[in-house]
Design a protein around this motif. Structure first.
Motif: not given
Length: 272
Positions: A104-111, A118-124
């Motif tokens: 969750a932290e890893y994905i949160s950093i991307h967001k 990016y329209k897909y920020a935080g999305k796999i």
């Protein structure tokens, strides 16, 4: 960056300036992994932040306002805008101590890094990808399959969470860290921005392991870092090429142990 305007701050006797200088230097240097360059305006605001004239939030607001005032955006300007905004966000994250070792932290950093860009920020990602790599003479690493990304990410985190570094030599520790970060990167769960996200997450994770890193290794060698991740995940048996973490390990020894190994991208280049 050919000339790092923050080097003097990294070596400063004032801890607050050194920490901020490191954060900005690393943040800006990491843009090179995607061929991006920041603007002079960003550099000026970063220095104002380091000097204590403005907060990191004020720097971000000024950068946002700077681009909102622009009525036309060329492709180059859009790339510079991304570099500036993401640099400011990385600098903020690297200045914070809060961290959780989790997917969750890893994905949160991307967001946090790419929200609004990016329209897909935080999305796999839900599609498979390939990327031509200079260091592989145009070949691509085999990235994670879209349908298995979440499971792969959770597996790698579980394996690392259950791993014990107790009793390992420093060389063994570096080797394991190289394997962990290279596998995390290879999943490539996002459409874009994987290397920058992985680097920020990895730096923050290393701090929880007791490593104190405030040097300019990432700032000056971020492209080497990316290429070393590529070589750690590529095998071509007919051409006698095998995945290896040796390049990533010497990068980490410079980064974590203040060694002085030469980091030359050309040493990793594969020619068919």
């Amino acid at each position: 960056m050919k000339t790092d305007p923050f080097k003097e701050y990294i070596k400063a006797s004032e801890p607050s300036k050194a920490i901020k200088g490191y954060a900005w230097s690393t943040a800006i240097g990491l843009q090179a992994v995607d061929g991006l360059k920041t603007s002079k305006y960003l550099i000026d605001k970063a220095i104002d932040n380091i000097e204590g004239k403005i907060s990191i939030k004020e720097a971000q607001n000024l950068i946002d306002a700077y681009y909102e005032e622009k009525t036309e955006h060329s492709v180059d300007e859009e790339r510079t805008e991304e570099a500036d905004k993401v640099s400011a966000r990385i600098a903020e994250l690297l200045s914070e101590t809060a961290f959780s070792f989790s997917p969750a932290e890893y994905i949160s950093i991307h967001k946090k890094l790419f929200n609004g860009l990016y329209k897909y920020a935080g999305k796999i990602r839900d599609y498979n990808i390939t990327k031509k790599e200079w260091v592989l003479d145009g070949a691509s690493v085999t990235y994670g399959t879209a349908s298995e990304l979440k499971a792969s990410l959770e597996y790698d985190f579980e394996q690392e969470r259950n791993f014990s570094y107790k009793g390992l030599s420093m060389d063994e520790t570096i080797h394991h860290l190289a394997i962990f970060v290279s596998r995390l990167w290879q999943i490539h769960i996002f459409g874009e921005g994987n290397t920058r996200t992985t680097a920020v997450f990895f730096i923050k994770y290393l701090r929880t392991l007791g490593f104190s890193v405030t040097n300019d290794i990432f700032a000056e060698n971020s492209w080497y870092f990316r290429n070393s991740l590529v070589r750690a995940n590529y095998t071509n048996i007919p051409n006698d090429v095998y995945k290896t973490t040796e390049y990533l390990e010497i990068f980490l020894k410079n980064f974590l142990l203040n060694k002085n190994y030469e980091l030359n991208n050309i040493d990793m280049l594969i020619k068919k």
